[in-house]
Design a protein around this motif. Sequence first.
Motif, short mmCIF file in Angstrom:
data_model
loop_
_atom_site.label_atom_id
_atom_site.label_comp_id
_atom_site.label_asym_id
_atom_site.label_seq_id
_atom_site.Cartn_x
_atom_site.Cartn_y
_atom_site.Cartn_z
N ARG A 99 4.50 12.68 -14.87
CA ARG A 99 4.23 11.84 -13.69
C ARG A 99 3.61 12.66 -12.56
O ARG A 99 2.85 12.14 -11.75
CB ARG A 99 5.52 11.15 -13.23
N TYR B 59 -0.28 12.88 -13.26
CA TYR B 59 -1.12 11.75 -12.86
C TYR B 59 -0.73 11.19 -11.49
O TYR B 59 -1.05 10.05 -11.16
CB TYR B 59 -1.18 10.66 -13.94
N ARG B 60 -0.05 12.00 -10.72
CA ARG B 60 0.16 11.73 -9.30
C ARG B 60 1.14 10.62 -8.97
O ARG B 60 1.14 10.11 -7.85
CB ARG B 60 -1.17 11.41 -8.60
N ALA B 61 1.94 10.19 -9.93
CA ALA B 61 2.95 9.20 -9.59
C ALA B 61 4.11 9.89 -8.85
O ALA B 61 4.89 9.23 -8.18
CB ALA B 61 3.46 8.50 -10.84
N PRO C 1 -6.59 10.00 -3.87
CA PRO C 1 -6.06 9.35 -5.08
C PRO C 1 -7.16 8.88 -6.04
O PRO C 1 -7.07 9.09 -7.25
CB PRO C 1 -5.28 8.15 -4.53
N ALA D 234 -4.02 8.05 -17.50
CA ALA D 234 -2.67 8.11 -18.07
C ALA D 234 -2.32 6.84 -18.83
O ALA D 234 -2.80 5.76 -18.51
CB ALA D 234 -1.65 8.35 -16.97
N PRO E 240 1.12 5.47 -19.06
CA PRO E 240 2.53 5.64 -18.72
C PRO E 240 3.40 4.79 -19.65
O PRO E 240 2.90 3.89 -20.31
CB PRO E 240 2.63 5.13 -17.29
#
Lengths: 366, 264
Positions: free
Chosen positions: B54, B57-59, B79, B88, B90
């Motif tokens: 996470r 992918y910048r979550a 972003p 990604a 997820p």
Amino acid sequence: MPPVSSTTAAAPATAAAPPGPRRIPALPLAAVLTAALLGSLVCAVAVGSAGLGWGQVLRLLGAGLTGGRLEADEAAAYAIVWEIRLPRAVLAAVVGAGLAATGVAVQAMVRNALADPFVLGISSGASVGANAVLMFGAFASLGVWALSASAFVSALLAMVLVYLTARTAHGLTPLRLVLTGTAMSYGFSAVTALMVFAAARGEAARSAMMWLLGSLGGATWGSVPIAAVTVLAGLAYLARAAGQLDALAMGDETAASLGVDPDRLRRALFVVTAAVTGTVVAVSGAIGFVGLMVPHLARMLVGAGHRRLLLVAPLAGALLLVWVDIVSRTLLAPAELPVGVVTAAVGVPCFLLLMRRRAYAFGGGR
Amino acid sequence: MSTDGTGALDLAVDRVSVDLAGVRLVHEVTLTAAAGQVVGLVGPNGSGKSTLLRCVYRALRPAAGAVLLGGEEVHRLAPREAARRVAALPQEHTAEFDFTVAEVVGMGRLPHRRGALAGPSAADEQHCAAALDRVGAGHLAGRGFLSLSGGEKQRVLIARALVQEPRVLVLDEPTNHLDITHQLEVLALVREAGTTVLTALHDLNLAAGHCDLLYVLAEGRIVASGPPAEVLEPGLLAEVFKVRATPVRHPVTGAVQLLFDRLP
């Protein structure tokens, strides 16, 4: 023995075709809805207890738009058309569009098909303010603006309260927002009920009830522009954010991986929803059903993509509410039915019929 | 991209630590992936695989350390800019709204779209159709995403990641809930994508067969890394996964496979 027709032989092939959702192209639909809305506004102006003819109404509308001349005996009719019926019809359209658009936004924001603009505690919060005015004459110094101002301010206060309570270190999570809003709604409703109970005047309780179910009777050219500007500004923001709303509807992780900051977007949506819903509630009371069902109705027609949804849903909401208002003031004329009663009576059967007729994945697989 | 030493590395996770709700879940993890490599992340449940992914992918934002894409720090990019470099899949299954397959794939163009009001351009639509064809899902374009099977959904999500045109593709258990045919199919598609890949995997034999490089995560720390044949040895597996592993040679392919039973 019945003859075997060629259609029975072909049936298995068509049955095996993959079931794609049937969708209507959004742009033509929007054009039709816009035309229907304009026609409905004229109808709304023409229909009423004063018994003006269609020709006369059209001539008076034309006169007002072009600055044409009036007959001497038409002044009263002109006032009915331009000062009473038209602002009311336009307000109905503005309120319907605003509720439908914020309904779309809130459902994506909390990713919940059962959410509506009021799930965040806003209508019940506004009710507290409105009833303080209706019951106890609060803010009397504001005159005719007391009700709207009080409803607006208390709606915003309610939303700030919900926001601060629902907020965590990780931002606003959808479920916390819905649960906090729902819990707060019960609290606000209890305060309203207590006020109605304490006032113990039949007429005041009746007007409180009327306000809770919504009414467009107070429409004037004083209230319409503020509501229209707020709703249009909100719509403009949401239309710009349509792609981001798609991503948010798929989930926070997905949104993040597509370059959308879910927390930031949710905060912005919260502010926009608060402003639009607060304004709408302040001028029309808490009109239910529109913000919940019109988004679904629009999804059944054009699919879940927010660019199309935000084009069609506001038009459908406006059209619905214009007709609902026509019914609410003509059905039992001269008495007026609360708008909320009619939205439910008109909207629920339409909605259930559409849901049965179309393959619609309502909050889950089919 | 950049010309310094990290330029050849598409992805570098540099001493990343992650806290969630005040608890440190990932401790100073460092891993790298060279251009075009498929890098696997294995480890028991709760070892921090998803949490680490996470961050990529910048979550999530790491508490310390940095994630570098082609030498640039992911969390310093805008972003949208980051989403043009890393895509990604997820582990997230939202089933509230019935988007069509074409709409889901089209979302992959979001980071590339100019002008907020602009819809998908003709080029975007071609891109999406080509990506769907590439994963063998062209015939699904008009279907509702929610009506697809698990294998079809993963193929569509891979197509969405492809139209993002990323350099790095991050996958969180992409074979979860899939039957064996679809597990192999998804991993083959990921390999064919041609991007640098970082994927969490549960099935160690799949990981061994499809990854160039493996990192083993246990309790938030990297405990081993290297080519699968070196990393997946019985001693480490007994320690990390608490199982007894017996390597055998596949009679047909000749690849080393692991058989598992409980530790004596």
